[in-house]
Design an enzyme around this catalytic site. Sequence first.
Site, short mmCIF file in Angstrom:
data_model
loop_
_atom_site.label_atom_id
_atom_site.label_comp_id
_atom_site.label_asym_id
_atom_site.label_seq_id
_atom_site.Cartn_x
_atom_site.Cartn_y
_atom_site.Cartn_z
CB ALA A 17 5.75 14.15 -42.53
NE ARG A 28 -6.58 10.18 -36.77
CZ ARG A 28 -5.66 10.61 -37.63
NH1 ARG A 28 -5.54 10.96 -38.83
NH2 ARG A 28 -4.36 10.90 -36.65
CB CYS A 51 12.12 20.78 -39.36
SG CYS A 51 11.06 20.67 -41.06
CG ASN A 315 2.75 16.34 -40.94
OD1 ASN A 315 2.48 15.29 -40.14
ND2 ASN A 315 4.00 16.80 -40.71
CE1 TYR A 436 1.28 49.64 -30.04
CE2 TYR A 436 -1.08 50.51 -29.08
CZ TYR A 436 0.52 50.40 -29.27
OH TYR A 436 1.12 51.39 -28.46
#
Length: 462
Positions: A17, A28, A51, A315, A436
Site C-alpha cells: 500500500a 503522476r 486486511c 495508503n 435521522y
Amino acid sequence: MNMSRTRERLVVIGGDAAGMSAASQARRLKGPDELEIVAFERGHFTSYSACGIPYWVGGDVTDRDQLVARTPKEHRARDIDLRLRTEVVELDLGGQRVRARDVGSGEESWTSYDKLVIATGARPIRPDMPGADAPGVHGVQTLDDGQALLDTLEHTRGRRAVVVGAGYIGVEMAEALIKRGYEVTVVNRGSEPMSTLDPDMGRLVHEAMEGLGITMVNDAEVTKILTGDDGRVRAVVTQDREFPADVVVLGIGVRPETALARDAGLPLGPYGGLLTDRSMRVRGRENIWAGGDCVEVLDLVSGQERHIPLGTHANKHGQVIGTNAGGGYATFPGVVGTAVSKVCDLEIARTGLREKDAHRVGLRFESVTIESTSRAGYYPNASPMTVKMLAEHRTGRVLGVQIVGREGAGKRVDIAAVALTAGMTAEQMTALDLGYAPPFSPVWDPVLVAARKAAAKVRGSL
C-alpha cells in the site's frame, strides 16, 4: 544527485500500500523522462489488501486476485521498474544506494538512488519458544502467508485449529476457520478478547465468539508448541493445559519491519517504528521518506507517537510521500486510532484512547456506557448497541469511543473519529446535526446519547 544520470531516480522498498501508492503518486507528478522509479518487493504480489486475507481464508472472498488493487503488470505499464521476489538487504546511506538480493537465485546487486522510500511494512510476532517455526504454524500478514495457510488447510487431515492471540487478526481468523469447518480454540493472554477495547467491552466480543462455537481461553500464556514425529505441529501448551492442534495461526500482533533502517542508523521510536516529520520524511534525512506499517505516527488525542498498522494509514502515507518525492507538498497530520471489525454479525469499533491509554499519558477522565438500538425501537429489526465514551475531566474533551452491536453499529464510530480529530467536547457533540429516520437510528443517535451522558458526568464533576 548522481550526476552520471540525466534524471532523478526514486527507489522504493516495499510493494504494497504505502510503497506503491508513493510510486504511483510520484509518477503522476513526474513523467519517466524526469523521474526513474525502481521498486523492490520480496513477495509475489503488489498493492493488495492484507486486511482482506481472513475473508479470503474464510471463503467470503473466493479468489485471491480480488484482493489485488493493482497488479505488477499495471504498475510496469506506468513506467515503474517493479522488481518482484527481490529483497533489499542493505542500505548504504552515505553512498545513496541499496543492495538487493534475488530471492530465487541469491544474486545480489547495488542500485543507486537520489530519493528513497522505505515501506517495508510489519512482520507477525512469532513467540520465542520451541515449535514456533514448525510446519503448520502460520502468521498471516501477506498474500503469500494467506496462500501458505490455505495450502495447509487443504492438505491437513485433522480439523483442530488453535489461534494464539485475540486481537483483530486472531478474532477474524478464528471466524474464518470456523467457516472452514474447523474446531477452533483461541488462546488469549488478556482477560478478554480484543485488547484494543476496554475489558468490559471485550466481554461482549467474548460472548459472541462463544456463540459462534469458538472456545475462548483467556488469561493464558502459550509456553511452547509441540510437534509430532513428522515434525508438524500437534499441540499448543499453556502454563497448565495442552490444546491439540492440526494447524496454528498466530494472531498476537505485528512489529514494524525496520531491521534495515536500524542497521543503517535511522531513527526509531519506542515501538520500533521509523520516526518521520509531518511530510513523512525520515527525521534528519532530506531525501528519505517512510510510510505504512514500518512507521510510528502522531496520536492526535494523546499527543504521543503510536504504531498503528492499518491499510488506511498506509495508503495516505503513500499519497503524501509520492507528492513530496514528486516535487509537490503534502503532510500527514496524525491519527486518532480508529478501527472496526466483526465477529459473525457482531460489529466492533473503536477510536481514540482506552482507559489504560488515558491513564498511561496522565489524563483524568469520566467514563460512561449506554445501551441503545440501531434504529427506532419500534422499527423492525432494531438491534441492541453498547456505546462507551471517555471524556476528559473538567474540559469534557472526548478522548475515546468504543461501540459493540449488530448491523449499523460499526461505522457509527466515524462520528466519534471526526469529533476526536476536531478536538470536540462531549457537550459539543450533543449538538451535532446527524441524519435521522426510524430505519436508520433512534431520534437520539446512540453516539449522541453517550455524549449527553458524558457531558452530564463532566458537569457533575466540576
